[in-house]
Design an enzyme around this catalytic site. Structure first.
Site, PDB file in Angstrom:
ATOM      1  N   THR A 118     -30.440  45.375  57.527  1.00  0.00           N
ATOM      2  CA  THR A 118     -29.299  45.216  56.626  1.00  0.00           C
ATOM      3  C   THR A 118     -29.022  46.582  56.018  1.00  0.00           C
ATOM      4  O   THR A 118     -29.869  47.126  55.309  1.00  0.00           O
ATOM      5  CB  THR A 118     -29.619  44.212  55.500  1.00  0.00           C
ATOM      6  OG1 THR A 118     -30.017  42.983  56.098  1.00  0.00           O
ATOM      7  CG2 THR A 118     -28.401  43.981  54.623  1.00  0.00           C
ATOM      8  N   LYS A 155     -22.589  39.870  56.676  1.00  0.00           N
ATOM      9  CA  LYS A 155     -23.863  39.650  55.972  1.00  0.00           C
ATOM     10  C   LYS A 155     -23.704  39.855  54.459  1.00  0.00           C
ATOM     11  O   LYS A 155     -24.151  39.022  53.663  1.00  0.00           O
ATOM     12  CB  LYS A 155     -24.901  40.633  56.542  1.00  0.00           C
ATOM     13  CG  LYS A 155     -26.148  40.815  55.719  1.00  0.00           C
ATOM     14  CD  LYS A 155     -27.256  39.903  56.135  1.00  0.00           C
ATOM     15  CE  LYS A 155     -28.421  40.012  55.168  1.00  0.00           C
ATOM     16  NZ  LYS A 155     -29.513  39.134  55.470  1.00  0.00           N
ATOM     17  N   LYS A 184     -30.772  44.231  46.685  1.00  0.00           N
ATOM     18  CA  LYS A 184     -30.359  45.211  47.705  1.00  0.00           C
ATOM     19  C   LYS A 184     -29.012  44.801  48.310  1.00  0.00           C
ATOM     20  O   LYS A 184     -28.089  45.613  48.418  1.00  0.00           O
ATOM     21  CB  LYS A 184     -31.431  45.286  48.807  1.00  0.00           C
ATOM     22  CG  LYS A 184     -30.991  46.139  49.992  1.00  0.00           C
ATOM     23  CD  LYS A 184     -31.929  46.057  51.190  1.00  0.00           C
ATOM     24  CE  LYS A 184     -31.267  46.781  52.365  1.00  0.00           C
ATOM     25  NZ  LYS A 184     -32.076  46.787  53.582  1.00  0.00           N
TER      26      LYS A 184
HETATM   27  P1  NAD Z   1     -40.371  46.186  55.874  1.00  0.00           P
HETATM   28  O1  NAD Z   1     -40.396  47.224  54.815  1.00  0.00           O
HETATM   29  O2  NAD Z   1     -41.469  45.176  55.956  1.00  0.00           O
HETATM   30  O3  NAD Z   1     -40.280  46.902  57.333  1.00  0.00           O
HETATM   31  C1  NAD Z   1     -39.638  48.119  57.589  1.00  0.00           C
HETATM   32  C2  NAD Z   1     -40.518  48.913  58.540  1.00  0.00           C
HETATM   33  O4  NAD Z   1     -39.859  50.129  58.903  1.00  0.00           O
HETATM   34  C3  NAD Z   1     -41.870  49.319  57.920  1.00  0.00           C
HETATM   35  O5  NAD Z   1     -42.939  48.868  58.749  1.00  0.00           O
HETATM   36  C4  NAD Z   1     -41.809  50.844  57.860  1.00  0.00           C
HETATM   37  O6  NAD Z   1     -43.066  51.479  58.057  1.00  0.00           O
HETATM   38  C5  NAD Z   1     -40.841  51.141  58.997  1.00  0.00           C
HETATM   39  N1  NAD Z   1     -40.212  52.449  58.887  1.00  0.00           N
HETATM   40  C6  NAD Z   1     -39.700  53.065  57.788  1.00  0.00           C
HETATM   41  N2  NAD Z   1     -39.192  54.267  58.115  1.00  0.00           N
HETATM   42  C7  NAD Z   1     -39.376  54.413  59.454  1.00  0.00           C
HETATM   43  C8  NAD Z   1     -39.075  55.449  60.378  1.00  0.00           C
HETATM   44  N3  NAD Z   1     -38.453  56.567  60.001  1.00  0.00           N
HETATM   45  N4  NAD Z   1     -39.432  55.273  61.677  1.00  0.00           N
HETATM   46  C9  NAD Z   1     -40.065  54.139  62.081  1.00  0.00           C
HETATM   47  N5  NAD Z   1     -40.383  53.119  61.243  1.00  0.00           N
HETATM   48  C10 NAD Z   1     -40.035  53.263  59.948  1.00  0.00           C
HETATM   49  O7  NAD Z   1     -38.955  45.474  55.747  1.00  0.00           O
HETATM   50  P2  NAD Z   1     -38.495  44.058  56.384  1.00  0.00           P
HETATM   51  O8  NAD Z   1     -38.717  42.983  55.394  1.00  0.00           O
HETATM   52  O9  NAD Z   1     -39.074  43.956  57.755  1.00  0.00           O
HETATM   53  O10 NAD Z   1     -36.929  44.288  56.472  1.00  0.00           O
HETATM   54  C11 NAD Z   1     -36.320  45.088  57.502  1.00  0.00           C
HETATM   55  C12 NAD Z   1     -34.806  44.958  57.363  1.00  0.00           C
HETATM   56  O11 NAD Z   1     -34.433  43.577  57.495  1.00  0.00           O
HETATM   57  C13 NAD Z   1     -34.249  45.422  56.022  1.00  0.00           C
HETATM   58  O12 NAD Z   1     -33.050  46.109  56.258  1.00  0.00           O
HETATM   59  C14 NAD Z   1     -34.029  44.125  55.256  1.00  0.00           C
HETATM   60  O13 NAD Z   1     -32.994  44.230  54.299  1.00  0.00           O
HETATM   61  C15 NAD Z   1     -33.635  43.178  56.380  1.00  0.00           C
HETATM   62  N6  NAD Z   1     -33.905  41.755  56.100  1.00  0.00           N
HETATM   63  C16 NAD Z   1     -35.097  41.368  55.569  1.00  0.00           C
HETATM   64  C17 NAD Z   1     -35.310  40.020  55.293  1.00  0.00           C
HETATM   65  C18 NAD Z   1     -36.628  39.553  54.715  1.00  0.00           C
HETATM   66  O14 NAD Z   1     -36.701  38.381  54.293  1.00  0.00           O
HETATM   67  N7  NAD Z   1     -37.672  40.370  54.687  1.00  0.00           N
HETATM   68  C19 NAD Z   1     -34.315  39.061  55.576  1.00  0.00           C
HETATM   69  C20 NAD Z   1     -33.117  39.493  56.166  1.00  0.00           C
HETATM   70  C21 NAD Z   1     -32.921  40.851  56.405  1.00  0.00           C
END
Ligand code: NAD
Length: 291
Positions: free
Chosen positions: A87, A162, A237
């Protein structure tokens, strides 16, 4: 398919695991997270992206997406699809699609709804923006990771859908919680309030499927001490993204703006961080008309 998967956090890890379990060849990369089951890890984002038919990103925000895209686009083969499921702001999604297009790639922005539970169960909903040809190429992957994918339009349309959806969700949650808190003070029984509203014109997904009052209506995080679920800081967010987009296109969104301010105050100053976004109800319970 040969897939690169970058960003293996709470959402990315189970999505990548499901793709591998469905027989796809998945190469992953993350700056911190370990390898999900069935995924082989590369030493860099560029290495994970090289030679793949589809590169999926699932990253925290638009800034990180832009920097990862700058690294992977030159490593990808012409005709491949860069599929971002994070997102992020609409502007970043469009900028990345532009860069991908210049390099002879196709880009799809496809944020998800359904949370970690949906990612694990493979029941996410994808809302996608980008060329139809690219959407059709990645559709089989949506079928593994989710239960529904809607092609919403050109680049950025997925992110637009979204943030509009989640702006409605945030506003509706607040309205539902303040109504419960008002009902309490008026001496109206919560169950009666639910019985009436859930079958009257005040009904909503929040009231009927995610009831924020413990022990009333649908089973929800309210029945589990408001553990997320969908965390209040993730709602914040998305509300911030909606207001950033509204600013950019000069749209008047007073309710979205108020919802953002309330979640900001809840998360940053009132102990809401780490709680489900429906914990707005106990917040309102404790308050009076003036603060
Ligand atoms: P998270 O923080 O658990 O995962 C993000 C991952 O990206 C981490 O493992 C981090 O180490 C990695 N990362 C960061 N910088 C990086 C880079 N430069 N290169 C490679 N890896 C890198 O977050 P999440 O909960 O998995 O969410 C991911 C996305 O999904 C976000 O944009 C969030 O808004 C969206 N989202 C999350 C949810 C939820 O319920 N968690 C629901 C819908 C959408």
């Amino acid at each position: 398919m040969k897939i690169g998967f970058i960003g293996l956090g709470n959402m990315g890890a189970p999505m990548a695991k499901n793709l591998a379990a469905a027989g796809h060849e998945v190469t992953g990369y993350d700056v911190a997270a370990p390898a999900p089951e069935g995924v082989s890890m590369a030493a860099s984002a560029a290495e994970a992206a090289a030679g793949q038919e589809v590169v999926i990103t699932m990253l925290p925000n638009g800034e990180i997406l832009r920097s990862v895209a700058a690294e992977v686009i030159p490593a990808m083969e012409k005709g491949a699809v860069l599929l971002d499921c994070s997102t992020v702001d609409v502007e970043s999604a469009r900028a990345v699609a532009d860069e991908a297009g210049k390099a002879g790639l196709m880009a799809v922005d496809a944020p998800v709804s359904g949370g970690v539970g949906g990612a694990e169960a493979g029941t996410l909903t994808f809302m996608a923006g980008g060329p139809r040809e690219a959407f059709e190429k990645v559709e089989p992957l949506f079928e593994v990771m989710g239960q529904k994918a809607v092609h919403c339009g050109d680049a950025g349309a997925g992110q637009a859908a979204k943030i509009c959806n989640n702006m409605i969700l945030g506003v509706t949650m607040i309205a539902t919680c303040e109504a419960f808190a008002l009902a309490d003070k008026l001496g109206l029984d919560r169950q009666k309030m639910y019985d009436v509203v859930s079958t009257s014109s005040g009904y909503s997904w929040v009231m009927n499927a995610y009831t924020p009052a413990p022990g009333i209506g649908a089973r929800s995080p309210a029945d589990n001490d408001y553990k997320p679920g969908f965390a209040a800081e993730l709602m914040l967010k998305d509300l911030r993204l909606s207001q950033q987009a509204a600013e950019a296109v000069d749209a008047d969104t007073p309710m979205g703006h108020s919802a953002m301010e309330l979640y900001e105050s809840f998360v940053e100053r009132e102990g809401g961080k780490g709680m489900d976004f429906s914990a707005m109800l106990p917040r309102f319970e404790k308050r009076h008309r003036k603060g």
